[in-house]
Structures are given as structure tokens and as C-alpha cells.
Design an enzyme around this catalytic site. Sequence first.
Site, short mmCIF file in Angstrom:
data_model
loop_
_atom_site.label_atom_id
_atom_site.label_comp_id
_atom_site.label_asym_id
_atom_site.label_seq_id
_atom_site.Cartn_x
_atom_site.Cartn_y
_atom_site.Cartn_z
CG HIS A 307 -2.11 0.77 1.09
ND1 HIS A 307 -2.10 2.30 1.27
CD2 HIS A 307 -3.37 0.47 0.64
CE1 HIS A 307 -3.14 2.53 0.94
NE2 HIS A 307 -3.96 1.78 0.78
CG ASP A 364 -8.90 -4.05 -2.95
OD1 ASP A 364 -9.83 -4.19 -2.46
OD2 ASP A 364 -8.21 -3.32 -3.55
N1 CMC Z 1 4.20 -7.80 -4.83
C1 CMC Z 1 5.54 -7.77 -5.07
N2 CMC Z 1 6.18 -6.46 -4.61
C2 CMC Z 1 5.58 -5.40 -4.47
C3 CMC Z 1 4.28 -5.42 -4.48
C4 CMC Z 1 3.61 -6.37 -4.48
N3 CMC Z 1 2.16 -6.41 -4.47
N4 CMC Z 1 3.77 -4.08 -4.15
C5 CMC Z 1 5.21 -3.61 -3.84
N5 CMC Z 1 6.15 -4.23 -4.27
C6 CMC Z 1 7.61 -3.93 -4.21
C7 CMC Z 1 7.99 -2.98 -5.28
O1 CMC Z 1 8.51 -3.93 -6.43
C8 CMC Z 1 9.24 -2.09 -4.96
O2 CMC Z 1 10.06 -2.84 -4.83
P1 CMC Z 1 11.70 -2.30 -4.93
O3 CMC Z 1 11.98 -1.34 -4.00
O4 CMC Z 1 12.47 -3.42 -4.89
O5 CMC Z 1 11.61 -1.67 -6.40
C9 CMC Z 1 8.55 -1.70 -3.37
O6 CMC Z 1 7.91 -3.05 -3.18
C10 CMC Z 1 7.82 -0.31 -3.29
O7 CMC Z 1 6.75 -0.54 -4.14
P2 CMC Z 1 6.30 0.58 -4.92
O8 CMC Z 1 5.54 -0.06 -6.24
O9 CMC Z 1 7.15 1.67 -5.28
O10 CMC Z 1 4.98 1.30 -4.17
P3 CMC Z 1 3.86 2.12 -4.30
O11 CMC Z 1 3.59 2.71 -3.16
O12 CMC Z 1 4.30 2.87 -5.64
O13 CMC Z 1 2.65 1.38 -4.76
C11 CMC Z 1 0.79 -0.37 -4.76
C12 CMC Z 1 1.62 0.71 -4.07
C13 CMC Z 1 -0.27 -0.55 -3.92
C14 CMC Z 1 0.46 0.21 -6.02
C15 CMC Z 1 1.71 -1.64 -4.85
O14 CMC Z 1 2.17 -2.06 -3.57
C16 CMC Z 1 1.17 -2.68 -5.67
O15 CMC Z 1 1.34 -2.46 -6.91
N6 CMC Z 1 0.29 -3.61 -4.92
C17 CMC Z 1 -0.53 -4.56 -5.61
C18 CMC Z 1 -1.93 -4.24 -6.13
C19 CMC Z 1 -2.69 -3.94 -5.00
O16 CMC Z 1 -2.94 -4.76 -4.26
N7 CMC Z 1 -3.50 -2.69 -4.74
C20 CMC Z 1 -4.56 -2.15 -3.91
C21 CMC Z 1 -4.23 -1.10 -3.26
S1 CMC Z 1 -5.26 -1.23 -1.77
C22 CMC Z 1 -6.69 -0.61 -2.37
C23 CMC Z 1 -6.83 0.93 -2.77
O17 CMC Z 1 -7.02 1.57 -1.94
O18 CMC Z 1 -6.68 1.08 -4.08
#
Ligand code: CMC
Length: 428
Positions: A307, A364
Site C-alpha cells: 500500500h 482488497d
Molecule cells: N508484490 C511484490 N512486490 C511489491 C508489491 C507486490 N504487491 N508491491 C510493492 N512491491 C515492491 C516493489 O516492487 C518495490 O520494490 P523495490 O523497492 O525493490 O523496487 C517496493 O515494493 C515498493 O513498491 P512501489 O510500487 O514503489 O510502491 P507504491 O507505493 O508506488 O505502490 C501499490 C503501492 C499498492 C500500487 C503496490 O504495492 C502494488 O502494486 N500492490 C499490488 C496492487 C494492490 O493490491 N493494490 C491495491 C491497493 S489497496 C486498495 C486501494 O485503496 O486502492
Amino acid sequence: MSEVAKIELDGKVYEFPVITGTENEKAIDISALRSKTGYITLDIGYKNTGATQSAITFLDGEEGILRYRGYAIEEVAEKSSFMEVAYLLIYGELPTQKQLDNFIQSITRHTLIHEDMKQFFEAYPSKAHPMGVLASMVCSLSTFYPESLDPNRDAAAKDLTIHRLLAKLPTLAAWAYKNSMRHPFMYPKNDLDYCSNFLHMMFAMPTYDYDVDPVISSALNKLLILHADHEQNCSTSTVRIVGSSQANLYASISAGITALWGPLHGGANQAVIEMLEKIHKDGGDVAKFVAKAKDKNDSFRLMGFGHRVYKNFDPRAKIIKKACDDVLNKLGVQDPLLDIAKQLEQVALEDDYFKARNLYPNVDFYSGIIYKAIGIPTDMFTVMFALGRLPGWIAQWKEMIEKGEPIGRPRQVYVGETPRSYVSIENR
Ligand code: CMC
């Protein structure tokens, strides 16, 4: 003396006020940065940028705290109805019995949609994703209520638009589903509460009534409450930014619905179930998928994990996990996907990759399993999220309009070509 932040640029020191929120959150107010210094800030993805000062929802990602207008999510989810929460978010206080009765009565009066809109549904292919249908239908409401095009009307006129939208979204959502099945539309039943009426429109048929199971309608009530607002997330920011151009409420919410659709946001609930089904079909080897999620050469991510703001745990996920067990037990449903989800959570929580990045199950991760258990088809999951988030979007839009916030218009750092001479087509 009030706190200031000092920024030194080109040998000159500039001072900017520090703003402190009611929960002691600190922000540097850089509203005058460009006019004073000529500089802008760069913050791709807005990870450090506050877009507004809001009094609706408080969230502390480090401590796993979420409060609507000061009330803890745990208490609200336990004690409230979705209609009370909608009133709380939109009008700022929990309603008295009389206020709640009037609110519900007004919403109940507007549940029908114009008969002409039925033809719009029929024009969509049966395979149309219901989020696409819902976003278009919500925007189409603006064409039936031209007086709502001006967002700055008096309070009563604004309330009418708000109540209409709250009343009609469940009808539009259920009809998007009915249409995908090419089943006849079921009209709203105004003696039912908000959640039961939605379930009736989804599952009843002209040939038989659908007796709403109180277990199902109470689970839905809880899920909608847990999704009702989440401060400045992607879809809410979209609603506020579209609304800041003085676009009408229907258009602004329609934009929020499309922002919600993506799998990194509300679309994750559908993506989680699809992922669990894939793992199940593949033989249930959870460790294999955890390894894939960690592999930087593999685009696979564990959907429902991670998140932007929760870095400890998502308080909504805790409540949903428990609700999931309760609902499945009460309904006597045994879903192998729940076992896979629990294994996946266990493996990921013990894994250094997930620990180091503070990746925990989010709202989710378990919601899809409940939706599945209560008979909601997978491609309707994000529609359910939209139904829940509607009061939050409305509250945020109303706050922004009533504060007279300026049009949202970020700047950029240009990194393209510098001026060059035009090349005629024969010389390219
Ligand atoms: N599985 C594997 N690795 C992950 C995941 C995941 N679900 N989420 C983040 N990471 C890793 C990412 O690769 C990165 O690694 P590194 O630092 O080595 O490059 C690190 O964790 C930070 O991730 P980020 O993508 O830079 O973080 P963000 O804050 O930009 O993204 C997120 C947040 C929710 C988009 C992301 O965690 C994600 O894609 N999760 C899966 C989709 C999901 O479940 N979304 C629903 C969010 S809750 C409902 C809502 O309110 O929308």
C-alpha cells in the site's frame, strides 16, 4: 513563534510556513515557492505532496490508524450502517435519528433511473466490463439533470444531486450486471434498506423473489463502510481535480470510477481472486508465486499486497479477514481460495523481501473472497468498491467546492528538445 522551514537556493534563504494538522501532521506550505524563488518541486506520484487540508478522514500509515471524521474505523464498521457513515462523511457529524430518517427517505425516493437509460444498457455488448458501463452511466446522469451542471448551487439543490447519485448508483450497478447476463432488470424495492435493495436488484428475477439473507446484507454493509473513504487516494484525487475545473458532480464521480478501475487501485480485488484461482489451478504451490513476485525480471506482483501509505498493516484488512471467516462459516461455504490466501499471507509475512518493503495484505486481499461467497461475480468486485467509495468521493468533492479550491493544475520539469528548426517532409 510559529515554525518555519528554510530553503536555501542560489545563496539566498527563503522561509516558508509550517502547517500542523489536528493530529500533529506537519507540512511545509510551499504555495508561494514559485513566486518567491522561481523554483517548483518535483514529486512524481505525489508521494510527499499534500494536495489539500481536509477534515474528512485521518490516516496514519505507520500506526495503521484510519478514522472517519474522528471515529475509529473499527468502531464504525462494528456499530454503524452504511447510510449513517455516508451522512457522517458528507455532512461531518453522525446523524440524529430524525436526520437519518430524512436522509434515507430522500435517497429511497430517488432510486429509480429514467426509463430512457434502459436503452443505453441494451446497447452495450454482454461482455462489457461493468466498470466501463458504470462510469458512462454515471456521467450520463448529468444529461438527465441539466440543472446539476452548475456545482455551486444552493445547499438544497446540491443535496438533491448528492442524494440522487447515492440512490441511483446501486440501481445502475445492479443493472450493469443484469444486462451482462441479458436478464431482465429488477426495479428497486423501496421498503428494503440500501444493501438489501441492491442485493434484490442483483439476484431477484421476475419469476421469483430473492429473500435477502441478513448475514449477506450485514457483510455487505460492513464492506461498504470499510471502503467508504480513504483520504487523497488515486480516485479521490481524480474526483477532486476534475471537480476543481467546476465540472459537475456526476462527471467528477464518473472520472473517479475510471481511476478506481485500475488493478493497482480498486481493480485489485478482482485481480486478487484471479491470482488465487491461477495459483489453485496451478496446483496450489504458494511458494512458487511468492518467488515470482520477488523476481525483478518477472512482472508478477502479489495482488492485494502493499500500500502506498500503510507501512505496518492495513486496519481494514484486519477487519475484513475476520469478517471473511465469519461470513464463510455462517454461510457454510468452504472455499479453497481462502486456504490459499491464508497460506500466501503466512509465507509472504515471513519472507525478508516483503518484510523489508513493509508489504502487508491490504483491504482488497480478503474482500474478493467475501464477495465471491455472497454470489457477486468477479468482474463486479470493483463496482462494489465504487458503491462503497461513493460517499467519500462525494464528501471530498463537496469539501473542495465549498472551500472554493483553485483548479488543480500541477507543473512539470520539461526535459524535451530545446528549440530547433522545422524540417520539411522531404528532408526527414
Ligand atoms: N508484490 C511484490 N512486490 C511489491 C508489491 C507486490 N504487491 N508491491 C510493492 N512491491 C515492491 C516493489 O516492487 C518495490 O520494490 P523495490 O523497492 O525493490 O523496487 C517496493 O515494493 C515498493 O513498491 P512501489 O510500487 O514503489 O510502491 P507504491 O507505493 O508506488 O505502490 C501499490 C503501492 C499498492 C500500487 C503496490 O504495492 C502494488 O502494486 N500492490 C499490488 C496492487 C494492490 O493490491 N493494490 C491495491 C491497493 S489497496 C486498495 C486501494 O485503496 O486502492
